[in-house]
Design a protein around this motif. Structure first.
Motif, PDB file in Angstrom:
ATOM      1  N   MET A  18       0.845  -1.210   0.000  1.00 37.99           N
ATOM      2  CA  MET A  18       0.000   0.000   0.000  1.00 37.99           C
ATOM      3  C   MET A  18       0.879   1.259   0.000  1.00 37.99           C
ATOM      4  O   MET A  18       1.962   1.280   0.559  1.00 37.99           O
ATOM      5  N   GLN A  19       0.383   2.294  -0.656  1.00 45.29           N
ATOM      6  CA  GLN A  19       1.099   3.572  -0.662  1.00 45.29           C
ATOM      7  C   GLN A  19       0.658   4.397   0.550  1.00 45.29           C
ATOM      8  O   GLN A  19      -0.525   4.462   0.847  1.00 45.29           O
ATOM      9  N   TYR A  20       1.606   5.011   1.217  1.00 50.46           N
ATOM     10  CA  TYR A  20       1.253   5.865   2.349  1.00 50.46           C
ATOM     11  C   TYR A  20       1.646   7.306   2.074  1.00 50.46           C
ATOM     12  O   TYR A  20       2.622   7.581   1.386  1.00 50.46           O
ATOM     13  N   GLU A  21       0.860   8.191   2.662  1.00 53.45           N
ATOM     14  CA  GLU A  21       1.181   9.620   2.558  1.00 53.45           C
ATOM     15  C   GLU A  21       1.688  10.082   3.920  1.00 53.45           C
ATOM     16  O   GLU A  21       1.106   9.745   4.954  1.00 53.45           O
ATOM     17  N   THR A  22       2.768  10.853   3.901  1.00 57.33           N
ATOM     18  CA  THR A  22       3.331  11.381   5.143  1.00 57.33           C
ATOM     19  C   THR A  22       2.664  12.718   5.463  1.00 57.33           C
ATOM     20  O   THR A  22       2.509  13.559   4.585  1.00 57.33           O
ATOM     21  N   VAL A  23       2.269  12.892   6.715  1.00 57.18           N
ATOM     22  CA  VAL A  23       1.638  14.139   7.145  1.00 57.18           C
ATOM     23  C   VAL A  23       2.465  14.720   8.283  1.00 57.18           C
ATOM     24  O   VAL A  23       2.658  14.073   9.319  1.00 57.18           O
ATOM     25  N   ILE A  24       2.970  15.942   8.064  1.00 54.95           N
ATOM     26  CA  ILE A  24       3.891  16.540   9.043  1.00 54.95           C
ATOM     27  C   ILE A  24       3.395  17.904   9.511  1.00 54.95           C
ATOM     28  O   ILE A  24       2.916  18.711   8.714  1.00 54.95           O
ATOM     29  N   GLY A  25       3.514  18.137  10.799  1.00 54.35           N
ATOM     30  CA  GLY A  25       3.261  19.463  11.365  1.00 54.35           C
ATOM     31  C   GLY A  25       4.495  19.870  12.162  1.00 54.35           C
ATOM     32  O   GLY A  25       5.223  19.018  12.649  1.00 54.35           O
ATOM     33  N   LEU A  26       4.753  21.175  12.270  1.00 58.79           N
ATOM     34  CA  LEU A  26       5.938  21.617  13.011  1.00 58.79           C
ATOM     35  C   LEU A  26       5.589  22.684  14.042  1.00 58.79           C
ATOM     36  O   LEU A  26       4.742  23.543  13.803  1.00 58.79           O
ATOM     37  N   GLU A  27       6.260  22.579  15.173  1.00 62.76           N
ATOM     38  CA  GLU A  27       6.173  23.616  16.205  1.00 62.76           C
ATOM     39  C   GLU A  27       7.540  24.251  16.305  1.00 62.76           C
ATOM     40  O   GLU A  27       8.535  23.548  16.411  1.00 62.76           O
ATOM     41  N   THR A  28       7.575  25.546  16.270  1.00 59.46           N
ATOM     42  CA  THR A  28       8.860  26.240  16.312  1.00 59.46           C
ATOM     43  C   THR A  28       8.922  27.152  17.523  1.00 59.46           C
ATOM     44  O   THR A  28       7.950  27.844  17.837  1.00 59.46           O
ATOM     45  N   HIS A  29      10.064  27.136  18.202  1.00 62.85           N
ATOM     46  CA  HIS A  29      10.320  28.104  19.271  1.00 62.85           C
ATOM     47  C   HIS A  29      11.458  28.999  18.819  1.00 62.85           C
ATOM     48  O   HIS A  29      12.512  28.494  18.420  1.00 62.85           O
ATOM     49  N   ALA A  30      11.237  30.294  18.876  1.00 59.33           N
ATOM     50  CA  ALA A  30      12.298  31.234  18.505  1.00 59.33           C
ATOM     51  C   ALA A  30      12.473  32.252  19.627  1.00 59.33           C
ATOM     52  O   ALA A  30      11.516  32.898  20.043  1.00 59.33           O
ATOM     53  N   GLU A  31      13.709  32.368  20.123  1.00 61.52           N
ATOM     54  CA  GLU A  31      13.988  33.386  21.138  1.00 61.52           C
ATOM     55  C   GLU A  31      14.053  34.744  20.450  1.00 61.52           C
ATOM     56  O   GLU A  31      14.643  34.876  19.374  1.00 61.52           O
TER      57      GLU A  31
END
Lengths: 479, 96
Positions: A1-14
């Motif tokens: 089966m083909q899978y799709e990657t799902v990505i979310g990002l959290e960023t911390h910036a000083e």
């Protein structure tokens, strides 16, 4: 089966303020431990936080650059948890009325533009730094509170990225936006820019998202990408084997290059947010927003596209230049003095960037300013010096801070464009290399290149290359 | 009627880092339950058209300028620490 990657990002910036978010202690990296602390950031009893206006405005600026809807009535909340790097046992953050919501960041990958939606942007305070001792069997950790209370911006995306490449483009673009808006120095090695990723897999075509895994302890963009790659493989294997991916937080192990389940108690995630009673709400009037919007620079992607459409650069070159605001500014100052952007672009992307890298310099400290570079470029254009000589002169300019015309004169580097003089040199070379002449007559083209090389060597690169080509050809055909 | 079971009491105690005896758990379950019941009374009011209160007074936009103020000397900063080592606060080892 083909899978799709799902990505979310959290960023911390000083944020790049002079002082901390709620007190007058300096916001500095690398000071001796526990010397930038006061009763406020140490959480001693009876103290009150007061908001740093600059820090708040920087957060607001980034919020605007990320196209968020600003909550014009914004409040702060306490996030409660016990951890030794958190002196008050709560972090002042935002939960209910975040500074910004529903924005987006436009990324460009593989020639395609895509909007990654931003869920929210909020302002909070940093925690201190825990130092884990190397001493075997030690039952203690050490804490340095210099970082506690430094203003921290958190930027949370929707799970909109579909590949590692998109995640990489997002991280780079976001970093550039924060650098362009001058709100953070984004030094990952100093921890002023940090990422946390969440990733899930779903069968291609399926709407419903798969179980999501959060990954922490990512100390560089490279680590983020490696961890995402590892997780993609691990989750695919699990799904293909008929298993279920557990919803959990995993830690990236840099040494072993794998993620490991984080051991935590369920209760640890009950943050019991409630409104911070020590900080008044902030009301942001339209006028304030307009004033801040006016200070926003042209953002990296817009600038990159303008370099392509208005200046005729390739998308690749435009991307290299626009990546660093200072470099792009330098380039544009050159272009304002010289009409061929393509020529300037070649100098900046090849020679200037190479010298910056080799000498570990920032462009603001670069000895050859835009005007000086243009002066050199013009010497090439008028034929005063040849291109190879100009390249050498450039390096000497960096070394000596001298201007191009002065160096050319001092070293006698003016290009030889006098046909009589060149013909004499060519004749001499031909006499010295009779074999090359014979080879050429036999149809060996490399002999021509060899002879040109000899002429350039003899003249130390000063011979006018076009003239050498023409005169040599004439001479060879005639003999 | 808010009834607090033992599990909830244990959860709240853990969050507050309190160690409670079995008797205390029972006692606090009933006492906290009573307090919550009393507060429950507020629910009788219709607040559907009232904005949540964010702050106790009408004060807003309180800022300080981004100018440095004094920090403590290292010795002062560490003076009240329960435990220290060299220039650091010393805490129980943190394991994740």
């Amino acid at each position: 089966m083909q899978y799709e990657t799902v990505i979310g990002l959290e960023t911390h910036a000083e944020l790049l303020t002079e002082t901390k978010l709620f007190c007058g202690c300096l916001n500095r990296f690398g000071a001796p431990p526990n010397t930038l602390v006061c009763p406020v950031c140490l959480g001693l009893p009876g103290v009150l936080p007061v908001m740093n206006k600059k820090g708040f405005e920087m957060a607001l600026k980034a919020t605007l650059a990320l196209h968020c809807r600003v909550n014009q009535f914004t409040t702060f909340d306490r996030k409660n948890y016990y951890y030794p790097d958190l002196p008050k046992n709560y972090q002042i953050s935002q939960n209910y009325l975040n500074l910004g919501v529903d924005g987006y960041l436009e990324i460009k990958y593989d020639g395609q533009e895509k909007r990654i939606r931003v869920h929210n942007v909020h302002l909070e305070e940093e925690a201190g730094k825990l130092i884990h001792t190397e001493e075997p069997g030690a039952d203690y950790s050490l804490v340095d509170f210099n970082r506690a209370g430094v203003p921290l911006l958190e930027i949370v995306t929707y799970p909109d990225m579909r590949s590692l490449e998109e995640a990489e483009a997002y991280m780079n673009t976001l970093r550039n936006v924060l650098l362009y808006t001058e709100v953070s120095d984004c030094k990952m090695q100093e921890g002023s820019l940090r990422f946390e990723a969440s990733i899930s897999l779903r069968p291609t075509g399926q709407e419903k998202l798969g179980n999501r895994v959060e990954i922490k302890n990512l100390n560089s963009m490279k680590a983020v990408l490696k961890a995402l790659e590892y997780e993609t493989g691990r989750q695919r294997e699990s799904l293909e084997g008929g298993g279920v991916v557990a919803m959990e937080t995993r830690l990236w192990d840099e040494l072993r290059e794998r993620t490991e389940r984080m051991r935590t108690k369920e209760e640890a995630h009950d943050y019991r947010y409630f409104p911070e009673p020590d900080l008044a709400p902030v009301v942001i009037k339209d006028q304030w927003l307009e004033e801040l919007s006016a200070t926003l620079p042209e953002l990296p992607l817009a600038r990159r596209n303008r370099f392509v459409t208005e200046l005729g650069l390739s998308d690749y070159d435009a991307g290299v230049l626009a990546e660093d605001k200072a470099v792009a500014d330098y380039f544009e100052r050159c272009v304002s003095h010289y009409e061929s952007p393509k020529v300037v672009c070649n100098w900046v992307t090849n020679d200037v960037l190479r010298e910056l890298k080799e000498r570990r310099l920032e462009i603001k400290d670069f000895p050859v300013g835009p005007e000086m570079l243009v002066e050199l470029i013009k010497l090439v254009e008028t034929g005063a010096v040849s291109m190879p000589v100009a390249r050498g002169v450039f390096v000497e300019m960096v070394d000596t801070k001298k201007k191009a015309p002065q160096l050319v004169q001092e070293r006698g580097l003016l290009q030889i464009s006098d046909s009589a003089e060149l013909e004499g040199i060519i004749q001499a070379i031909l006499t010295e290399n009779p074999n090359a002449l014979t080879d050429y007559k036999k149809g060996k083209k490399t002999a021509f290149t060899f002879l040109v090389g000899q002429i350039m060597r003899k003249t130390k690169g000063k011979a006018n290359p076009q003239m050498v080509n023409e005169l040599l050809k004439q001479k060879l055909e005639a003999s | 009627m808010a009834i607090l079971d033992k599990k909830t009491i244990e959860h709240v105690a853990l969050l507050a880092r309190l160690e409670l005896s079995e008797e205390e758990k029972e006692l606090f379950a009933s006492q906290l339950g009573n307090i919550l019941n009393y507060i429950e009374k507020l629910k009788e009011l219709d607040t559907s058209r009232v904005e949540p209160m964010a702050y106790a007074t009408a004060t807003k936009n309180v800022f300080r300028e981004d100018t440095p103020g004094p920090s403590l000397k290292l010795e002062e900063a560490l003076k009240n620490a329960p435990d220290k080592l060299q220039d650091f606060f010393k805490v129980l080892k943190v394991i994740e």
